[in-house]
Design a protein around this motif. Structure first.
Motif, PDB file in Angstrom:
ATOM      1  N   GLY A 288       0.981  -1.102  -0.094  1.00  0.00           N
ATOM      2  CA  GLY A 288       0.069   0.140   0.062  1.00  0.00           C
ATOM      3  C   GLY A 288       0.837   1.139   0.286  1.00  0.00           C
ATOM      4  O   GLY A 288       0.132   2.475  -0.257  1.00  0.00           O
ATOM      5  N   ALA A 290       3.302   2.318  -2.117  1.00  0.00           N
ATOM      6  CA  ALA A 290       3.060   3.116  -3.539  1.00  0.00           C
ATOM      7  C   ALA A 290       1.880   3.566  -3.726  1.00  0.00           C
ATOM      8  O   ALA A 290       1.902   4.923  -4.193  1.00  0.00           O
ATOM      9  CB  ALA A 290       3.659   2.036  -4.683  1.00  0.00           C
ATOM     10  N   TYR A 291       0.991   2.981  -3.500  1.00  0.00           N
ATOM     11  CA  TYR A 291      -0.317   3.816  -3.672  1.00  0.00           C
ATOM     12  C   TYR A 291      -0.675   4.997  -2.759  1.00  0.00           C
ATOM     13  O   TYR A 291      -1.053   6.083  -3.147  1.00  0.00           O
ATOM     14  CB  TYR A 291      -1.457   2.637  -3.249  1.00  0.00           C
ATOM     15  CG  TYR A 291      -2.793   3.194  -3.442  1.00  0.00           C
ATOM     16  CD1 TYR A 291      -3.438   3.757  -4.498  1.00  0.00           C
ATOM     17  CD2 TYR A 291      -3.746   3.489  -2.069  1.00  0.00           C
ATOM     18  CE1 TYR A 291      -4.327   4.380  -4.536  1.00  0.00           C
ATOM     19  CE2 TYR A 291      -4.953   4.263  -2.024  1.00  0.00           C
ATOM     20  CZ  TYR A 291      -5.222   4.532  -3.597  1.00  0.00           C
ATOM     21  OH  TYR A 291      -6.488   5.310  -3.369  1.00  0.00           O
ATOM     22  N   GLN A 292      -0.138   5.003  -1.387  1.00  0.00           N
ATOM     23  CA  GLN A 292      -0.256   6.141  -0.641  1.00  0.00           C
ATOM     24  C   GLN A 292       0.584   7.372  -0.982  1.00  0.00           C
ATOM     25  O   GLN A 292      -0.021   8.574  -1.242  1.00  0.00           O
ATOM     26  CB  GLN A 292       0.350   5.785   1.129  1.00  0.00           C
ATOM     27  CG  GLN A 292      -0.909   4.995   1.742  1.00  0.00           C
ATOM     28  CD  GLN A 292      -0.576   5.078   3.269  1.00  0.00           C
ATOM     29  OE1 GLN A 292      -0.060   6.175   3.401  1.00  0.00           O
ATOM     30  NE2 GLN A 292      -0.568   4.076   3.797  1.00  0.00           N
ATOM     31  N   LEU A 294       1.981   7.527  -4.485  1.00  0.00           N
ATOM     32  CA  LEU A 294       1.495   8.169  -5.652  1.00  0.00           C
ATOM     33  C   LEU A 294       0.047   8.504  -5.875  1.00  0.00           C
ATOM     34  O   LEU A 294      -0.402   9.263  -6.870  1.00  0.00           O
ATOM     35  CB  LEU A 294       2.062   7.111  -6.702  1.00  0.00           C
ATOM     36  CG  LEU A 294       3.360   6.731  -6.896  1.00  0.00           C
ATOM     37  CD1 LEU A 294       3.522   5.647  -7.794  1.00  0.00           C
ATOM     38  CD2 LEU A 294       4.331   8.109  -7.019  1.00  0.00           C
ATOM     39  N   GLY A 295      -0.777   7.693  -5.230  1.00  0.00           N
ATOM     40  CA  GLY A 295      -2.228   8.389  -5.213  1.00  0.00           C
ATOM     41  C   GLY A 295      -2.378   9.515  -4.695  1.00  0.00           C
ATOM     42  O   GLY A 295      -3.149  10.480  -5.462  1.00  0.00           O
ATOM     43  N   ALA A 298      -1.046  11.790  -7.598  1.00  0.00           N
ATOM     44  CA  ALA A 298      -2.195  11.895  -8.789  1.00  0.00           C
ATOM     45  C   ALA A 298      -3.287  12.682  -8.149  1.00  0.00           C
ATOM     46  O   ALA A 298      -3.799  13.573  -9.233  1.00  0.00           O
ATOM     47  CB  ALA A 298      -2.761  10.426  -8.956  1.00  0.00           C
ATOM     48  N   ASP A 299      -3.801  12.615  -7.111  1.00  0.00           N
ATOM     49  CA  ASP A 299      -4.892  13.418  -6.641  1.00  0.00           C
ATOM     50  C   ASP A 299      -4.357  15.158  -6.800  1.00  0.00           C
ATOM     51  O   ASP A 299      -5.355  15.843  -7.021  1.00  0.00           O
ATOM     52  CB  ASP A 299      -5.272  13.231  -5.249  1.00  0.00           C
ATOM     53  CG  ASP A 299      -5.868  11.665  -5.027  1.00  0.00           C
ATOM     54  OD1 ASP A 299      -6.371  11.325  -6.063  1.00  0.00           O
ATOM     55  OD2 ASP A 299      -5.720  11.346  -3.918  1.00  0.00           O
ATOM     56  N   GLN A 309      11.778   1.907  -6.614  1.00  0.00           N
ATOM     57  CA  GLN A 309      11.644   1.761  -5.183  1.00  0.00           C
ATOM     58  C   GLN A 309      12.774   0.918  -4.812  1.00  0.00           C
ATOM     59  O   GLN A 309      13.078  -0.232  -5.412  1.00  0.00           O
ATOM     60  CB  GLN A 309      10.231   1.102  -4.721  1.00  0.00           C
ATOM     61  CG  GLN A 309      10.518   0.783  -3.215  1.00  0.00           C
ATOM     62  CD  GLN A 309       8.877   0.000  -3.004  1.00  0.00           C
ATOM     63  OE1 GLN A 309       7.950   0.145  -3.556  1.00  0.00           O
ATOM     64  NE2 GLN A 309       9.186  -0.697  -1.967  1.00  0.00           N
TER      65      GLN A 309
END
Ligand code: ADP
Ligand code: ASP
Ligand code: MG
Length: 423
Positions: A288, A290-292, A294-295, A298-299, A309
């Motif tokens: 999670g 990378a999502y935290q 890059l999310g 992106a937002d 990484q």
């Protein structure tokens, strides 16, 4: 008789004398019996001058309101060009009419300064062509659903021309510029660069997306989607060279990969100074993350390109990625104030003085060891590689900006791009 679209870039439209020259060239095509649509850019330096004026008045951060006005201002450069070219054609005795994007209309979305073309109404243009007129349409601009003027991003006239050619189902779209085709790399950086008589659509797409500014990436995407026959050629040949010779000059972007093309393992080298690198250090190495990171990026509407990484030590890892330099300050700020604290990261560091150098070639699909040769070449020049990314037909490295030209020249030589291609 065919319907042909010509696009002329800023340098090609750079003075009234050059505009008269463009008119003479277009008149030659008209006299050969073709229906002509011409898409010119603003005169060279004009878009920069206009955006400079805007900056003098409002140096503040961009907001949707300020960006709307930037488009209002920047779009005027092309409006002057179309009017001048129409006058020059009329002076040649050729009937011609000019239109702004909104008059056609060229409909776009509302993303000011980087709008995308959604549709082009061809009725008005067809009526003029049927009446025997040359139609001159502004590059770079359009109109959104609410009637606001938009622009398509720097270099966007290429995209206007290809989109017009697609909408009109033109026989060919000819992009006239200040070099006589697409080269193995930017001939202004490597004088030994060689013109490619033909380049595959896939390779052109990679070259454009990796920084070769000879064609705006979206124009190549459009050409691919609508199969628009596309050629890049010089506007600096004498206007009265035989039309058949001119029509076969430059570089053809082809949709067929023939055997001859596959012989070149690497076809070209692209480079790009527009990116910056950010690193968030010692974040937890767990699902999670990378999502935290890059999310959140992106937002904030920030595009990410290369991502790396690192392996973790004691459950912590460093996470790096590149963003456009225009977004660098915002990305650092976001990581420092929001993402970093949320992840209890140690530190956020950045480097805006990087560049990305890429080798491109469809031959890479079937050859091994090409990337290794690239890395060896750079090692021999003492150039440190910070990041690597690969796809089927390209390998890109992120290096210190100050070694960019050295890297491009060394790679150009190592991959034999200077010598004439075997027939
Ligand atoms: P225009 O104003 O006609 O749109 P651009 O300046 O946008 O012209 O694009 C042409 C320029 O692209 C050339 O002058 C050249 O310096 C640069 N360029 C970058 N990479 C390449 C390449 N691989 N082949 C040819 N030109 C390239
Ligand atoms: N005039 C615009 C620019 O300078 C569009 C173009 O030239 O393609 O970016
Ligand atoms: Mg251009």
């Amino acid at each position: 008789m065919a319907l042909i679209v010509h696009k002329y870039g800023g340098t090609s439209m750079g003075s009234t004398e050059r505009i008269r020259n463009v008119a003479k060239r277009v008149a030659k095509w008209v006299r050969a019996g073709h229906q002509m649509v011409v898409v010119p850019s603003a005169m060279s330096g004009e878009t920069n001058r206009l955006l400079g004026l805007a900056k003098e008045v409002s140096p503040e951060k961009a907001t949707p309101q300020t960006m709307r006005e930037l488009d209002m201002i920047a779009s005027t450069g092309e409006q002057v060009s179309v009017g001048l070219l129409a006058l020059a054609l009329q002076a040649e005795g050729v009937a011609a009419v000019s239109y702004s994007g909104w008059q056609v209309p060229v409909k776009t979305d509302s993303a000011y300064t980087k709008a995308r073309i959604e549709s082009i109404d061809d009725a008005r243009v067809r009526a003029d062509l049927a009446a025997g007129r040359v139609v001159i349409i502004t590059g770079f601009q359009g109109i959104d659903g609410d009637g606001h003027v938009t622009t398509l991003g720097r270099g966007g006239s290429d995209t206007s021309a290809v989109a017009v050619a697609a909408a009109m189902k033109a026989a060919e779209c000819l992009i006239y510029t200040d070099v006589d085709g697409v080269y193995t790399t930017d001939p202004r950086v490597v004088p030994e660069a060689r013109r490619l008589p033909v380049i595959s659509f896939e390779e052109m797409l990679e070259m454009a997306s990796l920084g070769s500014k000879v064609l705006q990436i979206r124009s190549v995407e459009f050409a691919g989607k609508y199969r628009v026959p596309l050629r890049v050629l010089s506007s600096f040949t004498p206007w009265d060279i035989p039309l058949a010779e001119e029509a076969a000059s430059g570089t053809l972007i082809t949709f067929e990969e023939d055997e001859k093309m596959e012989q070149a393992v690497v076809s070209g080298i692209a480079f790009n100074r527009d990116e910056a690198k950010v690193t968030i250090m010692r974040v937890p190495d767990k699902p999670g993350i990378a999502y935290q990171i890059l999310g959140a990026v992106a937002d904030a509407n920030i595009d990410v390109d290369v991502i790396v990484q690192n392996v973790s030590h004691d459950g912590k890892t460093d996470f790096s990625f590149t963003v456009h330099r225009n977004d660098y300050a915002r990305a650092i700020d976001l990581l420092k104030t929001k993402v970093g604290p949320a992840l209890e990261a140690n530190e956020v560091v950045g480097d805006a003085k990087i560049c990305k150098v890429s080798i491109v070639g469809i031959g890479m699909k079937s050859h091994v060891g090409i990337a290794a040769k690239m890395f060896r070449t750079l090692a021999e020049e003492g150039i440190n590689i910070q990041m690597i990314t690969t796809s089927e037909i390209k390998t890109s490295v992120v290096i210190d900006e100050k070694y960019m030209e050295l890297a491009v020249r060394a790679l150009h030589k190592a991959f034999d791009l200077e010598s004439p291609q075997a027939a």
